[in-house]
Design a protein around this motif. Structure first.
Motif, PDB file in Angstrom:
ATOM      1  N   UNK A 199       0.830  -1.217   0.000  1.00 18.48           N
ATOM      2  CA  UNK A 199       0.000   0.000   0.000  1.00 18.48           C
ATOM      3  C   UNK A 199       0.863   1.264   0.000  1.00 18.48           C
ATOM      4  N   UNK A 200       1.641   1.435  -1.049  1.00 17.25           N
ATOM      5  CA  UNK A 200       2.546   2.574  -1.145  1.00 17.25           C
ATOM      6  C   UNK A 200       2.822   2.872  -2.612  1.00 17.25           C
ATOM      7  N   UNK A 201       3.367   4.046  -2.851  1.00 20.80           N
ATOM      8  CA  UNK A 201       3.678   4.459  -4.215  1.00 20.80           C
ATOM      9  C   UNK A 201       4.853   3.656  -4.768  1.00 20.80           C
ATOM     10  N   UNK A 202       5.018   3.742  -6.071  1.00 25.79           N
ATOM     11  CA  UNK A 202       6.104   3.034  -6.750  1.00 25.79           C
ATOM     12  C   UNK A 202       7.469   3.474  -6.220  1.00 25.79           C
ATOM     13  N   UNK A 203       7.662   4.762  -5.995  1.00 22.26           N
ATOM     14  CA  UNK A 203       8.930   5.273  -5.496  1.00 22.26           C
ATOM     15  C   UNK A 203       9.284   4.744  -4.111  1.00 22.26           C
ATOM     16  N   UNK A 204       8.296   4.667  -3.229  1.00 17.66           N
ATOM     17  CA  UNK A 204       8.523   4.157  -1.874  1.00 17.66           C
ATOM     18  C   UNK A 204       8.908   2.681  -1.917  1.00 17.66           C
ATOM     19  N   UNK A 205       8.210   1.905  -2.720  1.00 18.36           N
ATOM     20  CA  UNK A 205       8.481   0.466  -2.799  1.00 18.36           C
ATOM     21  C   UNK A 205       9.821   0.204  -3.488  1.00 18.36           C
ATOM     22  N   UNK A 206      10.176   1.003  -4.494  1.00 16.67           N
ATOM     23  CA  UNK A 206      11.472   0.842  -5.158  1.00 16.67           C
ATOM     24  C   UNK A 206      12.612   1.141  -4.177  1.00 16.67           C
ATOM     25  N   UNK A 207      12.464   2.182  -3.370  1.00 13.98           N
ATOM     26  CA  UNK A 207      13.487   2.499  -2.367  1.00 13.98           C
ATOM     27  C   UNK A 207      13.590   1.378  -1.333  1.00 13.98           C
ATOM     28  N   UNK A 208      12.456   0.798  -0.962  1.00 16.48           N
ATOM     29  CA  UNK A 208      12.459  -0.319  -0.008  1.00 16.48           C
ATOM     30  C   UNK A 208      13.167  -1.534  -0.591  1.00 16.48           C
ATOM     31  N   UNK A 209      12.983  -1.788  -1.880  1.00  9.64           N
ATOM     32  CA  UNK A 209      13.644  -2.932  -2.530  1.00  9.64           C
ATOM     33  C   UNK A 209      15.156  -2.754  -2.534  1.00  9.64           C
ATOM     34  N   UNK A 210      15.617  -1.544  -2.775  1.00  5.76           N
ATOM     35  CA  UNK A 210      17.058  -1.277  -2.773  1.00  5.76           C
ATOM     36  C   UNK A 210      17.670  -1.523  -1.401  1.00  5.76           C
ATOM     37  N   UNK A 211      16.941  -1.193  -0.340  1.00  4.89           N
ATOM     38  CA  UNK A 211      17.434  -1.411   1.021  1.00  4.89           C
ATOM     39  C   UNK A 211      17.290  -2.871   1.447  1.00  4.89           C
ATOM     40  N   UNK A 212      16.252  -3.547   0.945  1.00  5.70           N
ATOM     41  CA  UNK A 212      15.943  -4.909   1.381  1.00  5.70           C
ATOM     42  C   UNK A 212      16.965  -5.934   0.903  1.00  5.70           C
ATOM     43  N   UNK A 213      17.494  -5.759  -0.297  1.00  2.00           N
ATOM     44  CA  UNK A 213      18.434  -6.754  -0.822  1.00  2.00           C
ATOM     45  C   UNK A 213      19.656  -6.933   0.084  1.00  2.00           C
ATOM     46  N   UNK A 214      20.363  -5.874   0.477  1.00  2.00           N
ATOM     47  CA  UNK A 214      21.508  -6.079   1.380  1.00  2.00           C
ATOM     48  C   UNK A 214      21.095  -6.662   2.738  1.00  2.00           C
ATOM     49  N   UNK A 215      19.948  -6.270   3.247  1.00  2.00           N
ATOM     50  CA  UNK A 215      19.487  -6.810   4.521  1.00  2.00           C
ATOM     51  C   UNK A 215      19.205  -8.309   4.434  1.00  2.00           C
ATOM     52  N   UNK A 216      18.801  -8.763   3.255  1.00  2.00           N
ATOM     53  CA  UNK A 216      18.513 -10.184   3.036  1.00  2.00           C
ATOM     54  C   UNK A 216      19.774 -10.961   2.660  1.00  2.00           C
TER      55      UNK A 216
END
Length: 128
Positions: free
Chosen positions: A39-56
């Motif tokens: 439930x968020x805009x494309x920009x918010x989710x794209x930024x989350x994906x960039x941060x999520x990869x290193x965390x995973x």
């Protein structure tokens, strides 16, 4: 028993035996694509994906705007398998996430990425 019936029986046994061997070593392919909605805009989710990869435990290599409503995020997992995350806007505040790792999907790793993305998207939409 005639020769033709013996050949037919032998062919059936051989076909069943070979099909069982092929099924025992064939890789499991998930026929249903893995996706979720945020439930968020494309920009918010794209930024989350960039941060999520290193965390995973994976490497982020870049993102690309494919169209006005689609972003692809690229990376690699620890085994060197390519990661492709596709994000598509479905409205002003809804984004569809789908991911693929390597040739066969790696569902557990995709779920790990999704876990971290959910945390980052949640933090972003909780801010005033």
């Amino acid at each position: 028993m005639t020769l033709s019936s013996r050949l037919a029986a032998a062919s059936a046994v051989l076909a069943l035996g070979l099909s069982g061997c092929a099924a025992s070593w064939a890789p499991q392919v998930n026929p249903v694509p893995y996706y979720t909605y945020y439930p968020a805009s494309l920009g918010v989710v794209a930024a989350a994906a960039e941060k999520a990869l290193p965390q995973a435990g994976m490497q982020f290599t870049g993102s690309k705007q494919v169209s006005p409503d689609t972003v692809e995020v690229h990376g690699y997992d620890s085994e060197g398998n390519a990661i492709l995350i596709t994000l598509r806007t479905k409205g002003a505040a809804v984004t569809k996430f789908s991911a693929r790792i390597g040739l066969y999907g790696h569902l557990r790793e995709v779920e790990e990425i999704e876990h971290w993305m959910g945390q980052y998207v949640g933090q972003a939409i909780a801010r005033p």
